[in-house]
Design a protein around this motif. Structure first.
Motif, PDB file in Angstrom:
ATOM      1  N   LEU A 117     -27.449  28.513  66.037  1.00 43.74           N
ATOM      2  CA  LEU A 117     -26.061  28.765  65.672  1.00 43.74           C
ATOM      3  C   LEU A 117     -25.986  29.741  64.509  1.00 43.74           C
ATOM      4  CD1 LEU A 117     -23.008  28.163  65.638  1.00 43.74           C
ATOM      5  CD2 LEU A 117     -23.526  26.196  64.178  1.00 43.74           C
ATOM      6  N   CYS A 128     -21.412  31.280  69.637  1.00 41.66           N
ATOM      7  CA  CYS A 128     -21.523  30.280  68.565  1.00 41.66           C
ATOM      8  C   CYS A 128     -20.723  29.030  68.927  1.00 41.66           C
ATOM      9  CB  CYS A 128     -21.015  30.858  67.247  1.00 41.66           C
ATOM     10  SG  CYS A 128     -21.970  32.245  66.615  1.00 41.66           S
ATOM     11  N   LEU A 155     -24.289  33.380  64.519  1.00 42.72           N
ATOM     12  CA  LEU A 155     -23.164  33.548  63.596  1.00 42.72           C
ATOM     13  C   LEU A 155     -23.379  34.757  62.695  1.00 42.72           C
ATOM     14  CD1 LEU A 155     -20.490  32.327  62.678  1.00 42.72           C
ATOM     15  CD2 LEU A 155     -21.762  30.946  61.022  1.00 42.72           C
TER      16      LEU A 155
END
Length: 294
Positions: A4, A206, A8
């Motif tokens: 993630l 994400c 991101l």
């Protein structure tokens, strides 16, 4: 980038770049510019004088991917993925394939940033073509490695990454055309749109790691796979909406700046010293009140 945090960081980096470029494009169209001028860092930065002026874009191309490379090797804390070959296991030679693919992508964007810095130091017309070529190469590498990145992935990850290839390839194609056809307004708009689509789709990935609905995406569900393509089409429309919104905000700023400049121009006028002395006396009489005035 396989986490993630990795997606991101990449998504935020691309989003900043897309907003920046879309703003430059909008202002250039409003001001009827024939050349897209990039914002340059000030001559003095943190109390130090720069050797030459470079654009914010070039600096971001170097800094953001550098953080990405560090994260690929050493995140989470305590791991070390600098090792590429496993000499102890004869059944496999190379290890950490995904991380080295991500590092390669980041490295080519750093190369593009370095080329921008060197080009802007030279300030030659031919160097602009070199900038576009280096940036196009970075996006070609992104698309190529995304295609090979889907090996040993489930159906959901394969579809998500293949859809990511589309805006990356179109960006590379636009940058390639700009090498021979620079300063073309439609290409500026297309590049801004594809940049917004690429960045928002990265942010959508994400969301797949931490779903807003609380229900995880399932690779074995045909309905979830179908909605991946539907959401990507929505992101195409979202890119257009964001571009229109950025243009509208830039238009408001442009009008405000223009009216402010006109106000300053009418407020501060030079005294007509070269005209006759009668005009000077008349202006002085209007400025100084007569005896008996209130």
């Amino acid at each position: 980038m396989g986490t993630l945090e990795g997606h991101l960081l990449s998504g935020v980096g691309f989003l900043m770049y897309a907003f920046y470029y879309s703003s430059l494009t909008s202002l250039a169209l409003l001001q009827k510019q024939t050349v897209l001028n990039h914002l340059l860092l000030p001559r003095k930065l943190l109390g130090h004088r720069l050797i030459w002026q470079v654009s914010y874009e070039a600096v971001m191309k170097v800094i953001v991917p550098a953080f990405g490379i560090i994260g690929e090797y050493f995140y989470p804390l305590g791991v070390n993925r600098l090792k590429m070959i496993d000499w102890k296991d004869p059944r496999r030679l190379f290890i950490f394939k995904d991380n080295w693919q991500h590092v390669t992508m980041f490295g080519f964007f750093i190369l593009s940033g370095v080329v921008d810095i060197v080009s802007q130091a030279q300030q030659a017309r031919w160097s602009m073509k070199l900038e576009r070529a280096a940036e196009a190469l970075a996006f070609y590498v992104l698309g190529l490695l995304m295609i090979t990145h889907i090996e040993n992935k489930n159906a959901l990850e394969i579809r998500v990454h293949l859809l990511l290839v589309l805006p990356a390839f179109l960006l590379a194609l636009v940058l390639t055309v700009e090498i021979w056809v620079p300063d073309n307004a439609p290409l500026w708009v297309l590049k801004s749109w594809m940049g917004l689509v690429l960045s928002t789709w990265m942010m959508q990935i994400c969301e797949m790691y931490i779903p807003l609905t609380g229900q995880p995406w399932r690779a074995d569900n045909p309905m979830d796979l179908a909605f991946v393509a539907i959401f990507f089409c929505w992101h195409l429309a979202l890119g257009v909406a964001l571009l229109i919104a950025i243009y509208g905000l830039c238009s408001l700023w442009h009008r405000h700046a223009s009216s402010w400049t006109k106000t300053l121009g009418t407020k501060y006028q030079r005294c007509p010293t070269e005209s006759g002395g009668e005009e000077l006396e008349k202006l002085s009489a209007e400025a100084v009140p007569q005896d008996g005035g209130v």
